[in-house]
Design a protein around this motif. Sequence first.
Motif, mmCIF file in Angstrom:
data_model
loop_
_atom_site.group_PDB
_atom_site.id
_atom_site.type_symbol
_atom_site.label_atom_id
_atom_site.label_comp_id
_atom_site.label_asym_id
_atom_site.label_seq_id
_atom_site.Cartn_x
_atom_site.Cartn_y
_atom_site.Cartn_z
ATOM 1 N N GLN A 125 -1.010 -1.890 3.617
ATOM 2 C CA GLN A 125 -1.704 -3.119 3.281
ATOM 3 C C GLN A 125 -2.604 -2.999 2.057
ATOM 4 O O GLN A 125 -3.158 -3.976 1.590
ATOM 5 N N ALA A 126 -2.744 -1.795 1.504
ATOM 6 C CA ALA A 126 -3.592 -1.596 0.326
ATOM 7 C C ALA A 126 -2.847 -2.106 -0.907
ATOM 8 O O ALA A 126 -1.836 -1.577 -1.297
ATOM 9 N N ARG A 127 -3.336 -3.174 -1.487
ATOM 10 C CA ARG A 127 -2.721 -3.732 -2.677
ATOM 11 C C ARG A 127 -3.704 -4.664 -3.359
ATOM 12 O O ARG A 127 -4.658 -5.143 -2.747
ATOM 13 N N ALA A 128 -3.494 -4.885 -4.628
ATOM 14 C CA ALA A 128 -4.333 -5.838 -5.350
ATOM 15 C C ALA A 128 -4.011 -7.220 -4.817
ATOM 16 O O ALA A 128 -2.858 -7.640 -4.825
ATOM 17 N N ARG A 129 -4.994 -7.920 -4.334
ATOM 18 C CA ARG A 129 -4.726 -9.257 -3.808
ATOM 19 C C ARG A 129 -5.806 -10.195 -4.303
ATOM 20 O O ARG A 129 -6.938 -9.811 -4.562
ATOM 21 N N ASN A 130 -5.421 -11.417 -4.413
ATOM 22 C CA ASN A 130 -6.359 -12.433 -4.864
ATOM 23 C C ASN A 130 -6.200 -13.646 -3.990
ATOM 24 O O ASN A 130 -5.173 -13.932 -3.496
ATOM 25 N N LYS A 158 -5.118 -11.222 -15.687
ATOM 26 C CA LYS A 158 -3.814 -11.897 -15.699
ATOM 27 C C LYS A 158 -2.719 -10.988 -15.144
ATOM 28 O O LYS A 158 -1.862 -11.426 -14.382
ATOM 29 N N LEU A 159 -2.758 -9.735 -15.531
ATOM 30 C CA LEU A 159 -1.769 -8.777 -15.050
ATOM 31 C C LEU A 159 -1.900 -8.568 -13.544
ATOM 32 O O LEU A 159 -0.907 -8.554 -12.817
ATOM 33 N N LEU A 160 -3.122 -8.446 -13.048
ATOM 34 C CA LEU A 160 -3.334 -8.282 -11.606
ATOM 35 C C LEU A 160 -2.868 -9.502 -10.828
ATOM 36 O O LEU A 160 -2.307 -9.368 -9.736
ATOM 37 N N ALA A 161 -3.087 -10.691 -11.376
ATOM 38 C CA ALA A 161 -2.624 -11.913 -10.711
ATOM 39 C C ALA A 161 -1.098 -11.902 -10.591
ATOM 40 O O ALA A 161 -0.534 -12.271 -9.555
ATOM 41 N N GLU A 162 -0.434 -11.447 -11.643
ATOM 42 C CA GLU A 162 1.030 -11.352 -11.620
ATOM 43 C C GLU A 162 1.493 -10.304 -10.615
ATOM 44 O O GLU A 162 2.411 -10.530 -9.830
ATOM 45 N N ILE A 163 0.850 -9.154 -10.617
ATOM 46 C CA ILE A 163 1.207 -8.066 -9.703
ATOM 47 C C ILE A 163 0.983 -8.475 -8.254
ATOM 48 O O ILE A 163 1.776 -8.155 -7.372
ATOM 49 N N ALA A 164 -0.097 -9.207 -7.996
ATOM 50 C CA ALA A 164 -0.455 -9.591 -6.625
ATOM 51 C C ALA A 164 0.555 -10.550 -6.005
ATOM 52 O O ALA A 164 0.596 -10.704 -4.786
ATOM 53 N N ASN A 209 3.588 -4.466 -4.042
ATOM 54 C CA ASN A 209 3.067 -3.795 -5.237
ATOM 55 C C ASN A 209 1.695 -3.168 -5.019
ATOM 56 O O ASN A 209 0.838 -3.735 -4.357
ATOM 57 N N LYS A 210 1.535 -1.989 -5.597
ATOM 58 C CA LYS A 210 0.245 -1.314 -5.660
ATOM 59 C C LYS A 210 0.026 -0.927 -7.110
ATOM 60 O O LYS A 210 0.985 -0.735 -7.856
ATOM 61 N N THR A 211 -1.217 -0.782 -7.495
ATOM 62 C CA THR A 211 -1.525 -0.548 -8.902
ATOM 63 C C THR A 211 -2.548 0.557 -9.057
ATOM 64 O O THR A 211 -3.527 0.609 -8.305
ATOM 65 N N ILE A 212 -2.331 1.424 -10.037
ATOM 66 C CA ILE A 212 -3.322 2.419 -10.435
ATOM 67 C C ILE A 212 -3.677 2.119 -11.880
ATOM 68 O O ILE A 212 -2.797 1.966 -12.728
ATOM 69 N N ILE A 213 -4.959 2.023 -12.144
ATOM 70 C CA ILE A 213 -5.447 1.737 -13.490
ATOM 71 C C ILE A 213 -6.242 2.947 -13.964
ATOM 72 O O ILE A 213 -7.177 3.376 -13.294
ATOM 73 N N PHE A 214 -5.868 3.483 -15.103
ATOM 74 C CA PHE A 214 -6.576 4.619 -15.673
ATOM 75 C C PHE A 214 -7.524 4.117 -16.751
ATOM 76 O O PHE A 214 -7.144 3.285 -17.578
ATOM 77 N N VAL A 215 -8.745 4.620 -16.722
ATOM 78 C CA VAL A 215 -9.747 4.242 -17.717
ATOM 79 C C VAL A 215 -10.377 5.495 -18.294
ATOM 80 O O VAL A 215 -10.194 6.594 -17.788
ATOM 81 N N GLU A 216 -11.142 5.311 -19.348
ATOM 82 C CA GLU A 216 -11.683 6.453 -20.077
ATOM 83 C C GLU A 216 -12.899 7.096 -19.415
ATOM 84 O O GLU A 216 -13.083 8.297 -19.500
ATOM 85 N N THR A 217 -13.719 6.303 -18.739
ATOM 86 C CA THR A 217 -14.960 6.855 -18.198
ATOM 87 C C THR A 217 -15.156 6.489 -16.727
ATOM 88 O O THR A 217 -14.570 5.529 -16.229
ATOM 89 N N LYS A 218 -16.001 7.263 -16.070
ATOM 90 C CA LYS A 218 -16.355 6.986 -14.677
ATOM 91 C C LYS A 218 -17.053 5.636 -14.574
ATOM 92 O O LYS A 218 -16.793 4.861 -13.657
ATOM 93 N N ARG A 219 -17.937 5.378 -15.517
ATOM 94 C CA ARG A 219 -18.666 4.106 -15.502
ATOM 95 C C ARG A 219 -17.714 2.922 -15.640
ATOM 96 O O ARG A 219 -17.867 1.901 -14.974
ATOM 97 N N LYS A 220 -16.710 3.061 -16.518
ATOM 98 C CA LYS A 220 -15.739 1.983 -16.703
ATOM 99 C C LYS A 220 -14.959 1.753 -15.417
ATOM 100 O O LYS A 220 -14.675 0.615 -15.052
ATOM 101 N N ALA A 221 -14.613 2.829 -14.713
ATOM 102 C CA ALA A 221 -13.909 2.689 -13.433
ATOM 103 C C ALA A 221 -14.759 1.882 -12.452
ATOM 104 O O ALA A 221 -14.260 0.965 -11.797
ATOM 105 N N ASP A 222 -16.034 2.202 -12.366
ATOM 106 C CA ASP A 222 -16.927 1.478 -11.464
ATOM 107 C C ASP A 222 -17.127 0.031 -11.919
ATOM 108 O O ASP A 222 -17.138 -0.887 -11.097
ATOM 109 N N ASP A 223 -17.279 -0.187 -13.225
ATOM 110 C CA ASP A 223 -17.472 -1.543 -13.748
ATOM 111 C C ASP A 223 -16.264 -2.436 -13.464
ATOM 112 O O ASP A 223 -16.407 -3.578 -13.032
ATOM 113 N N ILE A 224 -15.064 -1.905 -13.705
ATOM 114 C CA ILE A 224 -13.849 -2.688 -13.457
ATOM 115 C C ILE A 224 -13.699 -2.973 -11.971
ATOM 116 O O ILE A 224 -13.386 -4.091 -11.567
ATOM 117 N N THR A 225 -13.945 -1.959 -11.141
ATOM 118 C CA THR A 225 -13.845 -2.147 -9.693
ATOM 119 C C THR A 225 -14.804 -3.234 -9.227
ATOM 120 O O THR A 225 -14.419 -4.146 -8.492
#
Length: 109
Positions: A104-109, A44-50, A55-71
Amino acid sequence: KLAEDFIKSYVQVNIGALELTANKNILQIVDVCSDYEKEEKLEKLLAEIAKEKENKTIIFVETKRKADDITYGMNRKGYYMMAIHGDKDQRQRERTLNQFKEPQARARN
């Protein structure tokens, strides 16, 4: 000031400019929620940001695996995302950073 109270002869070392301030154009959002809410809230937040072209977004997560899973998950849903962490080789990390810097790098949907 603290050094003056305890030390008679001290040397002050500054790295960078003394007048540096936070960029006022950066909005930080911290949302504390349960694990099962996170993906839906992120989407929902990414849809609003897009909606905003610049807008560009950086998301911090706790683990490397979580970063890959979210991506992976958000890319499957149509958002352009890149992950960067210590398991990526230097070439991959540099490529990701360079892509993020491009206009052109931005969260887009």
